[in-house]
Structures are given as C-alpha cells and as structure tokens.
Design a protein around this motif. Structure first.
Motif, PDB file in Angstrom:
ATOM      1  N   ILE A 202      50.950  43.449  41.524  1.00  0.00           N
ATOM      2  CA  ILE A 202      49.711  43.824  42.201  1.00  0.00           C
ATOM      3  C   ILE A 202      49.979  44.173  43.662  1.00  0.00           C
ATOM      4  CG2 ILE A 202      47.456  42.969  42.948  1.00  0.00           C
ATOM      5  CD1 ILE A 202      47.516  41.175  40.406  1.00  0.00           C
ATOM      6  N   LEU A 203      50.878  43.407  44.296  1.00  0.00           N
ATOM      7  CA  LEU A 203      51.126  43.558  45.722  1.00  0.00           C
ATOM      8  C   LEU A 203      51.858  44.852  46.079  1.00  0.00           C
ATOM      9  CD1 LEU A 203      52.069  39.887  46.664  1.00  0.00           C
ATOM     10  CD2 LEU A 203      49.945  41.106  47.189  1.00  0.00           C
ATOM     11  N   ARG A 204      52.290  45.617  45.086  1.00  0.00           N
ATOM     12  CA  ARG A 204      52.872  46.930  45.365  1.00  0.00           C
ATOM     13  C   ARG A 204      51.819  47.890  45.915  1.00  0.00           C
ATOM     14  NH1 ARG A 204      55.153  48.560  39.613  1.00  0.00           N
ATOM     15  NH2 ARG A 204      53.048  47.831  39.122  1.00  0.00           N
ATOM     16  N   HIS A 205      50.541  47.568  45.656  1.00  0.00           N
ATOM     17  CA  HIS A 205      49.460  48.515  45.921  1.00  0.00           C
ATOM     18  C   HIS A 205      48.637  48.105  47.139  1.00  0.00           C
ATOM     19  CE1 HIS A 205      50.610  50.145  42.082  1.00  0.00           C
ATOM     20  NE2 HIS A 205      50.359  48.992  41.482  1.00  0.00           N
ATOM     21  N   SER A 206      47.695  48.946  47.502  1.00  0.00           N
ATOM     22  CA  SER A 206      46.842  48.713  48.662  1.00  0.00           C
ATOM     23  C   SER A 206      46.002  47.452  48.484  1.00  0.00           C
ATOM     24  CB  SER A 206      45.905  49.906  48.865  1.00  0.00           C
ATOM     25  OG  SER A 206      44.792  49.549  49.658  1.00  0.00           O
ATOM     26  N   PRO A 207      46.069  46.499  49.419  1.00  0.00           N
ATOM     27  CA  PRO A 207      45.227  45.313  49.328  1.00  0.00           C
ATOM     28  C   PRO A 207      43.747  45.643  49.456  1.00  0.00           C
ATOM     29  CG  PRO A 207      46.384  45.367  51.432  1.00  0.00           C
ATOM     30  CD  PRO A 207      46.967  46.458  50.598  1.00  0.00           C
ATOM     31  N   LEU A 208      43.424  46.682  50.215  1.00  0.00           N
ATOM     32  CA  LEU A 208      42.018  47.093  50.325  1.00  0.00           C
ATOM     33  C   LEU A 208      41.509  47.647  48.998  1.00  0.00           C
ATOM     34  CD1 LEU A 208      41.929  48.842  53.820  1.00  0.00           C
ATOM     35  CD2 LEU A 208      41.079  46.569  53.210  1.00  0.00           C
ATOM     36  N   ALA A 209      42.330  48.440  48.319  1.00  0.00           N
ATOM     37  CA  ALA A 209      41.930  48.964  47.017  1.00  0.00           C
ATOM     38  C   ALA A 209      41.746  47.833  46.005  1.00  0.00           C
ATOM     39  CB  ALA A 209      42.965  49.967  46.511  1.00  0.00           C
ATOM     40  N   ALA A 210      42.628  46.833  46.059  1.00  0.00           N
ATOM     41  CA  ALA A 210      42.482  45.685  45.165  1.00  0.00           C
ATOM     42  C   ALA A 210      41.157  44.976  45.412  1.00  0.00           C
ATOM     43  CB  ALA A 210      43.646  44.722  45.349  1.00  0.00           C
ATOM     44  N   ALA A 211      40.812  44.778  46.678  1.00  0.00           N
ATOM     45  CA  ALA A 211      39.553  44.116  47.016  1.00  0.00           C
ATOM     46  C   ALA A 211      38.358  44.916  46.530  1.00  0.00           C
ATOM     47  CB  ALA A 211      39.464  43.896  48.526  1.00  0.00           C
ATOM     48  N   ARG A 212      38.420  46.242  46.660  1.00  0.00           N
ATOM     49  CA  ARG A 212      37.313  47.089  46.229  1.00  0.00           C
ATOM     50  C   ARG A 212      37.178  47.068  44.700  1.00  0.00           C
ATOM     51  NH1 ARG A 212      37.104  46.560  50.718  1.00  0.00           N
ATOM     52  NH2 ARG A 212      35.588  45.120  49.859  1.00  0.00           N
ATOM     53  N   ILE A 213      38.289  47.039  43.992  1.00  0.00           N
ATOM     54  CA  ILE A 213      38.255  46.958  42.526  1.00  0.00           C
ATOM     55  C   ILE A 213      37.645  45.638  42.088  1.00  0.00           C
ATOM     56  CG2 ILE A 213      39.715  46.738  40.465  1.00  0.00           C
ATOM     57  CD1 ILE A 213      41.600  48.810  41.850  1.00  0.00           C
ATOM     58  N   ILE A 214      38.077  44.537  42.694  1.00  0.00           N
ATOM     59  CA  ILE A 214      37.533  43.228  42.352  1.00  0.00           C
ATOM     60  C   ILE A 214      36.027  43.199  42.593  1.00  0.00           C
ATOM     61  CG2 ILE A 214      37.483  40.793  43.037  1.00  0.00           C
ATOM     62  CD1 ILE A 214      40.540  41.101  43.575  1.00  0.00           C
ATOM     63  N   ALA A 215      35.583  43.737  43.731  1.00  0.00           N
ATOM     64  CA  ALA A 215      34.158  43.747  44.043  1.00  0.00           C
ATOM     65  C   ALA A 215      33.375  44.568  43.031  1.00  0.00           C
ATOM     66  CB  ALA A 215      33.930  44.298  45.458  1.00  0.00           C
ATOM     67  N   ALA A 216      33.890  45.740  42.664  1.00  0.00           N
ATOM     68  CA  ALA A 216      33.185  46.598  41.720  1.00  0.00           C
ATOM     69  C   ALA A 216      33.067  45.942  40.350  1.00  0.00           C
ATOM     70  CB  ALA A 216      33.894  47.948  41.614  1.00  0.00           C
ATOM     71  N   VAL A 217      34.149  45.353  39.882  1.00  0.00           N
ATOM     72  CA  VAL A 217      34.131  44.713  38.566  1.00  0.00           C
ATOM     73  C   VAL A 217      33.225  43.488  38.566  1.00  0.00           C
ATOM     74  CG1 VAL A 217      35.532  43.471  36.879  1.00  0.00           C
ATOM     75  CG2 VAL A 217      36.381  45.594  37.865  1.00  0.00           C
ATOM     76  N   THR A 218      33.367  42.630  39.576  1.00  0.00           N
ATOM     77  CA  THR A 218      32.598  41.389  39.616  1.00  0.00           C
ATOM     78  C   THR A 218      31.105  41.670  39.705  1.00  0.00           C
ATOM     79  OG1 THR A 218      34.441  40.251  40.684  1.00  0.00           O
ATOM     80  CG2 THR A 218      32.277  39.222  40.851  1.00  0.00           C
ATOM     81  N   ARG A 219      30.717  42.568  40.582  1.00  0.00           N
ATOM     82  CA  ARG A 219      29.298  42.889  40.727  1.00  0.00           C
ATOM     83  C   ARG A 219      28.788  43.704  39.545  1.00  0.00           C
ATOM     84  NH1 ARG A 219      28.786  45.877  46.226  1.00  0.00           N
ATOM     85  NH2 ARG A 219      26.645  46.117  45.454  1.00  0.00           N
ATOM     86  N   GLY A 220      29.596  44.615  39.054  1.00  0.00           N
ATOM     87  CA  GLY A 220      29.152  45.513  37.995  1.00  0.00           C
ATOM     88  C   GLY A 220      28.936  44.847  36.651  1.00  0.00           C
ATOM     89  N   LEU A 221      29.679  43.771  36.383  1.00  0.00           N
ATOM     90  CA  LEU A 221      29.534  43.093  35.097  1.00  0.00           C
ATOM     91  C   LEU A 221      28.117  42.574  34.860  1.00  0.00           C
ATOM     92  CD1 LEU A 221      32.810  41.006  34.678  1.00  0.00           C
ATOM     93  CD2 LEU A 221      31.938  42.751  33.124  1.00  0.00           C
ATOM     94  N   ASN A 222      27.411  42.280  35.926  1.00  0.00           N
ATOM     95  CA  ASN A 222      26.090  41.674  35.804  1.00  0.00           C
ATOM     96  C   ASN A 222      24.961  42.685  36.009  1.00  0.00           C
ATOM     97  OD1 ASN A 222      27.208  39.041  35.462  1.00  0.00           O
ATOM     98  ND2 ASN A 222      27.614  38.994  37.659  1.00  0.00           N
ATOM     99  N   THR A 223      25.271  43.976  35.845  1.00  0.00           N
ATOM    100  CA  THR A 223      24.275  45.017  36.026  1.00  0.00           C
ATOM    101  C   THR A 223      24.292  45.963  34.841  1.00  0.00           C
ATOM    102  OG1 THR A 223      25.793  46.548  37.133  1.00  0.00           O
ATOM    103  CG2 THR A 223      24.681  44.933  38.531  1.00  0.00           C
TER     104      THR A 223
END
Length: 263
Positions: A202-223
């Motif tokens: 995971i750490l090979r990639h952008s930490p900001l992109a990882a944070a944005r993916i986590i936010a999208a998945v976590t919030r999106g699951l409940n919508t």
C-alpha cells in the motif's frame, strides 16, 4: 503497570499490540481509551502511512469486551452502561473504520465479540491459521455492541451474519475468508510478516489517494449508489488539487517511480 496497548514504529508502519495476554487481550475501558489516543497520535504523525493491529501472546487477538468491567456498568443502570460500554466501543470501531491511514488487523488467535468487531472495522485483515472467531454476545443475553450487528451483515450477507449472531458459534479462518471478514489466511509464524508485506504494498502509493479511497468506501457503503458516486467525485476533486496527483501522472508519463510527500 504495563501499557495495555503497545506502540512500535518501524519505518512508515505503526504496530499496535493489544497487551493484556493474561486476560486474552480483553478490551477494558482503559485499553479502549489508550487505543483511541494512540490512533490520534498516529494520525498526526506524517511519517506513518499504515497501521497494523494485533494481540500479545499466542492465544488471542482479543476475546472482546471485559465482561467483569461492563457487568458493573450494567448493574449501575442502563444509561451508564450505554455511555461507558456501548458508545465507547462504537466510537473505537468507527474510528478504526474511518481512519485515514490503512489499518490492517493481524488476527493471531481468539477474536471474539469486540475482537471480531475490530476485525470487521479494520480496512484489511490477515488471519493466522490458528485464529478462531465468534459472535458470542447472545450467550450472555446481549446483542453485539461495538457495531457487529451492522458491519458483519454488510461484509458477509444477512443470512451468514444472522447465523453467527444468533447461535454464538465459533468459526475458523477459512470461513472468515469465505465471508470476506479477512483478506488472507497464513501460518501463525508468518502473520506479522504478511501484515507488514501488505502494508508495504500500500505504501508504494500516494498516502493522500489512500485516504481519499478509504473515505469514499467508508462513507459510500452506507448510502445509495447515486450518493456514493457523488462522494467518489468529491474525493476525486480533492485529489485534483493535490501535488500527489501531478507527481503520480508525471511519473507515469516519464516511466519512473513516483516520490510522494512523507515517503
């Protein structure tokens, strides 16, 4: 007194170890609060890009809430039990689920009740071949209280989840993998190695992109899907304004390895 959660930093990875092996790493209130405080510290540390959470000893990841402690809360009344036990546990698992840096549960043994709920909330999980899971709260006359009635059905499906929630039966890492509760099952002596290897991927990639993916998945699951797509667009827009997206694109075009801030 020894800390009930141990903290160790290796490179850009934080290792948190639930450290009450004599109590099968049961989650008493102090452990819960210390875990939350350490997550706050890790979030503020720009040098950390991923978290691994495991249990001390060779018997348990976590046997769940400290029954002796929350029994006293229940005896003091419903309002106190909800505040001290239920809300505290739900805040902790919600914090893990929405944490902006990837959290990997390394399940090294018993993961009952709250231990299973931490596994459900973590973004990723690897289980030892010796891991044993259960949703045993019904055996003491309560439903799960740290989010287990909500996250397990979303991971495993309603019927699988209800079978486990209503029987309290134990289940092994193979079934946990089949239901989507864990990503991988490995021999016990390779568990932490495998968790670190996943974190490094995971750490090979952008930490900001990882944070944005986590936010999208976590919030999106409940919508709804439409609301989820809006969340996805919002997270993409946030990345467009970052240096990381330009570095990623420039590196791809130049066929070189990107260098992101914090790496």
């Amino acid at each position: 007194m020894q800390d009930s959660v141990l903290y160790e930093k290796t490179g850009r990875i934080a290792l948190l170890t639930l450290n009450r092996p004599e109590k099968l790493n049961a989650l008493d209130y102090a452990t819960n609060d210390l875990l939350m405080a350490l997550l706050d510290r890790i979030e503020e540390d720009e040098g950390i890009g991923a978290v691994i959470l495991t249990g001390a000893g060779d018997r348990a990841f976590s046997a769940g809430g400290d029954i002796h402690e929350f029994t006293e809360s229940i005896r003091r009344g419903t309002e106190e039990a909800v505040r001290e036990f239920c809300r505290r546990g739900q805040r902790m698992t919600a914090r893990i689920e929405a944490f902006p840096k990837p959290v990997i549960a390394a399940v090294n043994g018993i993961a009952f009740g709250g231990g299973c709920e931490i596994t459900e909330a973590a973004h990723l999980a690897i289980a030892s071949q010796d891991a044993v899971f259960a949703k045993p709260e019904i055996n003491i006359g309560i439903p799960p209280t740290f989010g287990g009635t909500q996250r397990l059905p979303r991971l495993a499906g309603r019927k699988h989840a209800l079978e486990l929630l209503l029987t309290g039966d134990t289940f092994g890492p193979g079934r946990a993998y089949e239901m989507g509760l864990v990503n991988e099952v490995v021999p016990g002596d390779r568990l932490i190695e495998a968790a670190f290897a996943m974190a490094e991927r995971i750490l090979r990639h952008s930490p900001l992109a990882a944070a944005r993916i986590i936010a999208a998945v976590t919030r999106g699951l409940n919508t709804t899907i439409d609301e989820g797509l809006l969340i996805e667009r919002e997270q993409f827009a946030r990345m467009c304004a970052s240096q990381d997206v330009h570095e990623g694109l420039d590196a791809w075009i130049a066929r070189r390895t990107p260098v992101y801030a914090g790496r």
